[in-house]
Design a protein around this motif. Structure first.
Motif, mmCIF file in Angstrom:
data_model
loop_
_atom_site.group_PDB
_atom_site.id
_atom_site.type_symbol
_atom_site.label_atom_id
_atom_site.label_comp_id
_atom_site.label_asym_id
_atom_site.label_seq_id
_atom_site.Cartn_x
_atom_site.Cartn_y
_atom_site.Cartn_z
ATOM 1 N N GLU A 20 63.462 77.744 33.701
ATOM 2 C CA GLU A 20 62.336 77.779 33.916
ATOM 3 C C GLU A 20 62.902 79.357 34.919
ATOM 4 O O GLU A 20 63.956 78.590 35.545
ATOM 5 C CB GLU A 20 61.877 77.118 35.023
ATOM 6 N N PRO A 21 62.594 80.832 35.209
ATOM 7 C CA PRO A 21 63.494 81.447 35.582
ATOM 8 C C PRO A 21 63.479 81.383 36.996
ATOM 9 O O PRO A 21 62.562 80.928 37.523
ATOM 10 C CB PRO A 21 62.598 82.438 35.621
ATOM 11 N N VAL A 23 62.185 83.292 40.465
ATOM 12 C CA VAL A 23 61.126 84.669 40.991
ATOM 13 C C VAL A 23 61.045 84.621 42.637
ATOM 14 O O VAL A 23 61.822 83.795 43.730
ATOM 15 C CB VAL A 23 59.858 84.155 40.637
ATOM 16 N N ARG A 28 54.826 87.295 45.234
ATOM 17 C CA ARG A 28 53.695 86.502 44.608
ATOM 18 C C ARG A 28 53.646 86.242 46.269
ATOM 19 O O ARG A 28 52.167 85.871 46.490
ATOM 20 C CB ARG A 28 54.763 84.776 44.430
ATOM 21 N N ARG A 39 62.334 78.640 41.117
ATOM 22 C CA ARG A 39 61.991 78.454 40.525
ATOM 23 C C ARG A 39 60.589 79.215 40.534
ATOM 24 O O ARG A 39 59.663 79.113 41.289
ATOM 25 C CB ARG A 39 61.768 77.094 39.749
ATOM 26 N N GLU A 40 60.328 79.803 38.963
ATOM 27 C CA GLU A 40 58.871 80.546 39.147
ATOM 28 C C GLU A 40 57.513 78.911 39.064
ATOM 29 O O GLU A 40 56.977 80.105 40.268
ATOM 30 C CB GLU A 40 58.459 80.599 38.031
ATOM 31 N N SER A 41 58.143 78.186 38.768
ATOM 32 C CA SER A 41 56.594 77.663 39.290
ATOM 33 C C SER A 41 56.188 76.697 40.395
ATOM 34 O O SER A 41 55.389 76.285 41.162
ATOM 35 C CB SER A 41 57.113 76.047 38.572
ATOM 36 N N ALA A 43 56.880 78.428 43.491
ATOM 37 C CA ALA A 43 56.231 79.794 43.591
ATOM 38 C C ALA A 43 54.643 80.745 43.436
ATOM 39 O O ALA A 43 54.170 80.084 44.408
ATOM 40 C CB ALA A 43 56.899 81.366 43.409
ATOM 41 N N ASP A 44 54.736 79.453 42.092
ATOM 42 C CA ASP A 44 53.647 79.721 41.508
ATOM 43 C C ASP A 44 52.871 78.838 43.030
ATOM 44 O O ASP A 44 51.138 78.307 43.439
ATOM 45 C CB ASP A 44 52.773 79.325 40.301
#
Length: 209
Positions: A20-21, A23, A28, A39-41, A43-44
């Protein structure tokens, strides 16, 4: 009893990298002191947690991804401090004592982009969370522990608010540091009953410019 990052219940959990990239949290909408990557998740989930906060209060991330070399340096420095306070301790005991506060590199969630150190801010700056971020157990008389009793009622309420929104978004806390929250690392896998972590150490080819 608190399970430390040096515990074999943590170290024996495998990390199966998803690729996973990373970010930039700024993209965000997360408040940061400077550019911080996760990691993207992660950040989400931080962005989601931010929406759960009352008006006028926001998450503020101090650190996300940390280079492996920096993690080792922080661990070595703190272990040296602990050794001065506990002369004659065995290597194993020093390792356990040091891992209360600094993760050994081989299981460190920051080097995987899986963890953040963060606080809450309001219109007039940081809220009272009881101690500064990175206050050691020795410096704070243990008040850095999330459930420490020796903090003010206001700090306790702010820690509860922080936990409410981050847990609701799927992150977990390392209980010796109120500010340290993660997703996808070995400690998360342990607490969530998962068979493996989903992030390993970030490779140089994954590191953002």
């Amino acid at each position: 009893m608190t399970v430390l990052l040096s515990d074999e219940r943590i170290t024996r959990i495998p990390a199966i990298e998803t690729g996973e990239p990373l970010v930039d949290l700024f993209t965000r909408g997360i408040s940061t002191s400077d550019r911080q990557f996760v990691r993207e998740s992660v950040a989400d989930r931080l962005a989601l947690a931010d929406t759960f906060l009352p008006a006028g209060v926001r998450l503020h991330v101090v650190e996300g991804l940390r280079p492996i070399e920096r993690q080792q340096e922080i661990y070595d420095d703190y272990r040296a401090d602990v050794e001065q306070l506990h002369p004659g301790s065995s290597g194993h005991d020093l390792h356990v004592l040091a891992s209360r506060f600094v993760s050994p590199v081989e299981v460190a969630p920051h080097v995987a982009g899986a963890a953040v150190d963060l606080t809450l801010i309001g219109a007039h700056g940081p809220l009272d969370l009881g101690t500064p971020i990175d206050a050691t157990p020795e410096q704070s008389n243990g008040a850095c522990f999330f459930a420490a009793p020796n903090i003010s009622r206001e700090a306790r309420a702010n820690r509860a608010l922080l936990a409410d929104v981050l847990i609701a978004a799927g992150l977990v806390n390392y209980p010796t540091e109120w500010w340290h929250w993660s997703f996808g690392d070995r400690y998360w896998a342990h607490l969530e009953g998962r068979p493996n972590a989903i992030y390993g150490p970030v490779s140089h080819r994954m590191t953002p410019a």
